[in-house]
Enzyme design. Structure first.
Site, PDB file in Angstrom:
ATOM      1  N   VAL A  13      32.364  39.417  40.559  1.00  0.00           N
ATOM      2  CA  VAL A  13      32.363  40.372  39.437  1.00  0.00           C
ATOM      3  C   VAL A  13      31.528  41.601  39.775  1.00  0.00           C
ATOM      4  O   VAL A  13      31.934  42.749  39.542  1.00  0.00           O
ATOM      5  CB  VAL A  13      31.842  39.679  38.148  1.00  0.00           C
ATOM      6  CG1 VAL A  13      31.600  40.693  37.041  1.00  0.00           C
ATOM      7  CG2 VAL A  13      32.826  38.620  37.688  1.00  0.00           C
ATOM      8  N   PHE A 154      36.884  41.412  32.279  1.00  0.00           N
ATOM      9  CA  PHE A 154      38.115  40.633  32.131  1.00  0.00           C
ATOM     10  C   PHE A 154      38.866  40.643  33.459  1.00  0.00           C
ATOM     11  O   PHE A 154      40.065  40.886  33.510  1.00  0.00           O
ATOM     12  CB  PHE A 154      38.978  41.210  31.000  1.00  0.00           C
ATOM     13  CG  PHE A 154      38.292  41.204  29.661  1.00  0.00           C
ATOM     14  CD1 PHE A 154      38.231  40.034  28.904  1.00  0.00           C
ATOM     15  CD2 PHE A 154      37.681  42.338  29.157  1.00  0.00           C
ATOM     16  CE1 PHE A 154      37.585  40.007  27.670  1.00  0.00           C
ATOM     17  CE2 PHE A 154      37.038  42.327  27.924  1.00  0.00           C
ATOM     18  CZ  PHE A 154      36.981  41.157  27.177  1.00  0.00           C
ATOM     19  N   LEU A 155      38.102  40.452  34.552  1.00  0.00           N
ATOM     20  CA  LEU A 155      38.690  40.578  35.887  1.00  0.00           C
ATOM     21  C   LEU A 155      39.297  39.258  36.350  1.00  0.00           C
ATOM     22  O   LEU A 155      38.594  38.258  36.445  1.00  0.00           O
ATOM     23  CB  LEU A 155      37.610  41.005  36.888  1.00  0.00           C
ATOM     24  CG  LEU A 155      36.794  42.253  36.532  1.00  0.00           C
ATOM     25  CD1 LEU A 155      35.649  42.427  37.525  1.00  0.00           C
ATOM     26  CD2 LEU A 155      37.684  43.493  36.525  1.00  0.00           C
ATOM     27  N   ARG A 156      40.580  39.278  36.643  1.00  0.00           N
ATOM     28  CA  ARG A 156      41.209  38.092  37.237  1.00  0.00           C
ATOM     29  C   ARG A 156      41.087  38.187  38.739  1.00  0.00           C
ATOM     30  O   ARG A 156      41.409  39.244  39.308  1.00  0.00           O
ATOM     31  CB  ARG A 156      42.707  38.044  36.915  1.00  0.00           C
ATOM     32  CG  ARG A 156      43.070  37.661  35.515  1.00  0.00           C
ATOM     33  CD  ARG A 156      44.499  38.069  35.250  1.00  0.00           C
ATOM     34  NE  ARG A 156      44.680  39.510  35.485  1.00  0.00           N
ATOM     35  CZ  ARG A 156      45.856  40.114  35.571  1.00  0.00           C
ATOM     36  NH1 ARG A 156      46.957  39.441  35.480  1.00  0.00           N
ATOM     37  NH2 ARG A 156      45.923  41.421  35.768  1.00  0.00           N
ATOM     38  N   ASN A 226      38.980  34.033  26.961  1.00  0.00           N
ATOM     39  CA  ASN A 226      39.182  32.952  27.929  1.00  0.00           C
ATOM     40  C   ASN A 226      39.591  31.649  27.244  1.00  0.00           C
ATOM     41  O   ASN A 226      40.401  30.882  27.773  1.00  0.00           O
ATOM     42  CB  ASN A 226      37.930  32.758  28.789  1.00  0.00           C
ATOM     43  CG  ASN A 226      37.929  33.716  29.979  1.00  0.00           C
ATOM     44  OD1 ASN A 226      38.887  34.464  30.175  1.00  0.00           O
ATOM     45  ND2 ASN A 226      36.875  33.715  30.757  1.00  0.00           N
ATOM     46  N   CYS A 278      36.047  30.368  35.886  1.00  0.00           N
ATOM     47  CA  CYS A 278      35.770  30.904  34.538  1.00  0.00           C
ATOM     48  C   CYS A 278      36.292  30.090  33.356  1.00  0.00           C
ATOM     49  O   CYS A 278      35.528  29.766  32.454  1.00  0.00           O
ATOM     50  CB  CYS A 278      36.331  32.307  34.431  1.00  0.00           C
ATOM     51  SG  CYS A 278      35.420  33.451  35.447  1.00  0.00           S
TER      52      CYS A 278
HETATM   53  C1  UDX Z   1      40.052  34.309  34.318  1.00  0.00           C
HETATM   54  C2  UDX Z   1      40.475  35.322  33.229  1.00  0.00           C
HETATM   55  O1  UDX Z   1      41.872  35.563  33.321  1.00  0.00           O
HETATM   56  C3  UDX Z   1      39.704  36.631  33.390  1.00  0.00           C
HETATM   57  O2  UDX Z   1      40.044  37.530  32.350  1.00  0.00           O
HETATM   58  C4  UDX Z   1      38.238  36.261  33.311  1.00  0.00           C
HETATM   59  O3  UDX Z   1      37.428  37.350  33.258  1.00  0.00           O
HETATM   60  C5  UDX Z   1      37.877  35.322  34.459  1.00  0.00           C
HETATM   61  O4  UDX Z   1      38.653  34.142  34.291  1.00  0.00           O
HETATM   62  P1  UDX Z   1      40.640  33.882  36.869  1.00  0.00           P
HETATM   63  O5  UDX Z   1      39.723  32.700  36.766  1.00  0.00           O
HETATM   64  O6  UDX Z   1      40.539  34.783  38.045  1.00  0.00           O
HETATM   65  O7  UDX Z   1      40.484  34.820  35.573  1.00  0.00           O
HETATM   66  O8  UDX Z   1      42.109  33.267  36.884  1.00  0.00           O
HETATM   67  P2  UDX Z   1      43.424  33.252  35.987  1.00  0.00           P
HETATM   68  O9  UDX Z   1      44.455  34.059  36.670  1.00  0.00           O
HETATM   69  O10 UDX Z   1      43.142  33.563  34.567  1.00  0.00           O
HETATM   70  O11 UDX Z   1      43.838  31.706  36.132  1.00  0.00           O
HETATM   71  C6  UDX Z   1      42.955  30.647  35.775  1.00  0.00           C
HETATM   72  C7  UDX Z   1      43.576  29.305  36.055  1.00  0.00           C
HETATM   73  O12 UDX Z   1      44.656  29.041  35.166  1.00  0.00           O
HETATM   74  C8  UDX Z   1      44.167  29.153  37.460  1.00  0.00           C
HETATM   75  O13 UDX Z   1      43.888  27.858  37.925  1.00  0.00           O
HETATM   76  C9  UDX Z   1      45.648  29.353  37.249  1.00  0.00           C
HETATM   77  O14 UDX Z   1      46.426  28.746  38.237  1.00  0.00           O
HETATM   78  C10 UDX Z   1      45.827  28.691  35.878  1.00  0.00           C
HETATM   79  N1  UDX Z   1      46.998  29.178  35.148  1.00  0.00           N
HETATM   80  C11 UDX Z   1      47.098  30.489  34.798  1.00  0.00           C
HETATM   81  C12 UDX Z   1      47.999  28.286  34.777  1.00  0.00           C
HETATM   82  O15 UDX Z   1      47.923  27.091  35.077  1.00  0.00           O
HETATM   83  N2  UDX Z   1      49.060  28.751  34.068  1.00  0.00           N
HETATM   84  C13 UDX Z   1      49.184  30.049  33.707  1.00  0.00           C
HETATM   85  O16 UDX Z   1      50.182  30.383  33.059  1.00  0.00           O
HETATM   86  C14 UDX Z   1      48.175  30.963  34.087  1.00  0.00           C
END
Ligand code: UDX
Length: 448
Positions: A13, A154-156, A226, A278
């Site tokens: 982040v 809100f960074l992915r 989240n 997260c």
């Molecule tokens: C997340 C939030 O999206 C972001 O806004 C926050 O600030 C940090 O946490 P991130 O952890 O990078 O981001 O990943 P994200 O793309 O949100 O996915 C999280 C998990 O959910 C992953 O394991 C992903 O594979 C899973 N996922 C996501 C699903 O199983 N199905 C989906 O439809 C979307």
């Protein structure tokens, strides 16, 4: 131009935020205690794989917008704004561990000279800003020497730069007009689509919503976002489980759901559950906050419970497909990072599955486009290979854990299996079913 210090600047982040702020034309100093990561950053190398980050970093270093230090006082001195982006991992209780944030605040108390805005980027439970304010107030005056502001991220991972430069919204939580003005100055170039380096994914026609609110609401918005995303994932996983039992097709069900504008697309992809640093951590912290306030978070507990069951269900499918005992069975895990597009193996459910399979005596061969070195560093027993074809050819069973394009494009008819065909479990519904059928391979898709 605002002079900015970022504490925790070598973490995911902190780094993306620091690079983003520097690109907006603010002189930015990234501070971190991790010397080896700092050394990499000075050479424009990032430990976290993020598309486009390294070239951007190289340019910002060359143009002198960004610099690095291990000294917090150096990052704070002359800075009008100090962003705190240190980690807040989960304690065993589920509560967020605030020790790093508190250490930073204790040092800031002796380092601030002249009015400084302390911007909290780390995801911290409601009440933490008051704790920081109390620490600083021991020898500084709120409103005169400092103000503390919540500005959640809100960074992915894997889309962090897009999320910084084309955010769905910017949220600033503070009761201080002086602090809000500095934050407006910081984000003005972003809202005006103005950067000092070329960023190709900025859409200058789109207005970026900028929301000012109180600090509590800003922090809770981050947790709520989240928690909502996690709820959608557990929701669709539960529907997928049910669909499988009654013979439905989850892809068609999702198509029928996401067209409803009240539901919309996104975060409706069933799988092994949500991993990563997260969603699980923030949801558990939210449950803890609710418990602390004698409020029963029935929904959030349900979301976490479903997420736990998800991986167990995949494990059970593997055991069922391979018959009794996994001893010496060769299992290929496609996708080791917590999701596609990143090399982050922290809180990866693939790694968790690997551990469970190893315990049963299975031989696991892993593949990942980006995270094989990180996975073996974490789990030296894990065998990995970049030769996807040979990983598939040698396996008794293949589990697809993420939606990497590479897996989507596997032509199963071309693999030329010499011995028995593997059984395939596709937890993401990404594989080419025609090709699997033509190759005569038995497979199962999560959700049917
Ligand atoms: C997340 C939030 O999206 C972001 O806004 C926050 O600030 C940090 O946490 P991130 O952890 O990078 O981001 O990943 P994200 O793309 O949100 O996915 C999280 C998990 O959910 C992953 O394991 C992903 O594979 C899973 N996922 C996501 C699903 O199983 N199905 C989906 O439809 C979307």
């Amino acid at each position: 131009m605002v002079r900015i210090g970022v504490i925790g600047g070598a973490g995911y982040v902190g780094l993306v935020t620091g690079v983003g702020l520097a690109s907006l034309g603010h002189k930015t100093v990234l501070m971190d205690i991790d010397q080896s990561r700092l050394e990499m950053l000075r050479n424009a190398k990032s430990a976290n794989y993020e598309e486009g980050l390294e070239p951007l970093l190289a340019q910002l270093i060359q143009d002198d917008w960004i610099s690095f230090t291990a000294s917090q006082s150096e990052a704070v001195e002359d800075s009008e704004a100090v962003f705190i982006a240190v980690g807040t991992p989960s304690l065993d209780s589920g509560a967020a561990d605030l020790s790093a944030v508190i250490t930073v605040a204790e040092q800031l108390r002796d380092q601030i000279s002249g009015y400084t805005v302390i911007v909290v980027k780390s995801t911290v439970p409601v009440g933490t800003l008051d704790v920081i304010t109390d620490i600083l107030s021991r020898n500084l005056k709120e409103g005169v020497d400092f103000d503390v502001v919540s500005n959640p991220e809100f960074l992915r991972e894997a889309s962090g730069l897009v999320d910084f430069f084309a955010p769905s919204r910017v949220i600033v939580g503070s009761g201080s007009e002086k602090a809000r003005n500095i934050l407006r100055d910081i984000y003005a170039p972003l809202l005006a689509h103005r950067t000092v380096v070329e960023i190709d994914f900025i859409d200058s026609n789109r207005e970026i919503p900028y929301i000012e609110t109180d600090a509590v609401s800003a922090q809770l918005t981050k947790y709520a976002a989240n928690a909502f995303l996690a709820t959608r994932i557990s929701f669709i996983n539960e529907i997928a489980g049910l669909s499988e039992k009654v013979g439905g097709n989850i892809k068609d069900i999702i198509a029928g759901l996401e067209l409803d504008p009240r539901i919309g697309p996104g975060y409706l992809q069933p799988g092994i559950g949500f991993g990563g640093p997260c969603l699980d951590k923030d949801l558990r912290a939210l449950v803890q906050v609710a418990d602390d306030h004698s409020y029963e978070p029935v929904l959030f507990n349900g979301v976490l419970h479903r997420n736990k069951l998800q991986l167990r269900d995949v494990f059970n499918k593997i055991s069922y497909a391979l018959g009794p005992g996994l001893y010496q069975k060769r299992i290929a895990l496609l996708g080791l990072a917590f999701k596609e597009g990143t090399n982050d193996v922290r809180h990866s459910l693939s790694i968790k599955l690997f551990r469970e399979l190893r315990e049963q005596g299975a031989t696991v061969i892993g593949h990942d486009s980006l995270a094989m070195a990180e996975a073996t560093e974490l789990e030296p027993d894990l065998k990995v290979s970049s030769e996807l074809d040979s990983v598939l050819r040698g396996a008794d069973l293949v589990v697809v854990m993420n939606s990497d394009e590479l897996y989507r494009n596997i032509d199963w008819t071309e693999l030329g299996f010499s011995h028995e065909l593997p059984f395939v479990i596709d937890t993401r519904g990404v594989l080419d079913q025609n090709s699997l059928q033509k190759a005569g391979i038995k497979y199962q898709i999560l959700g049917g």
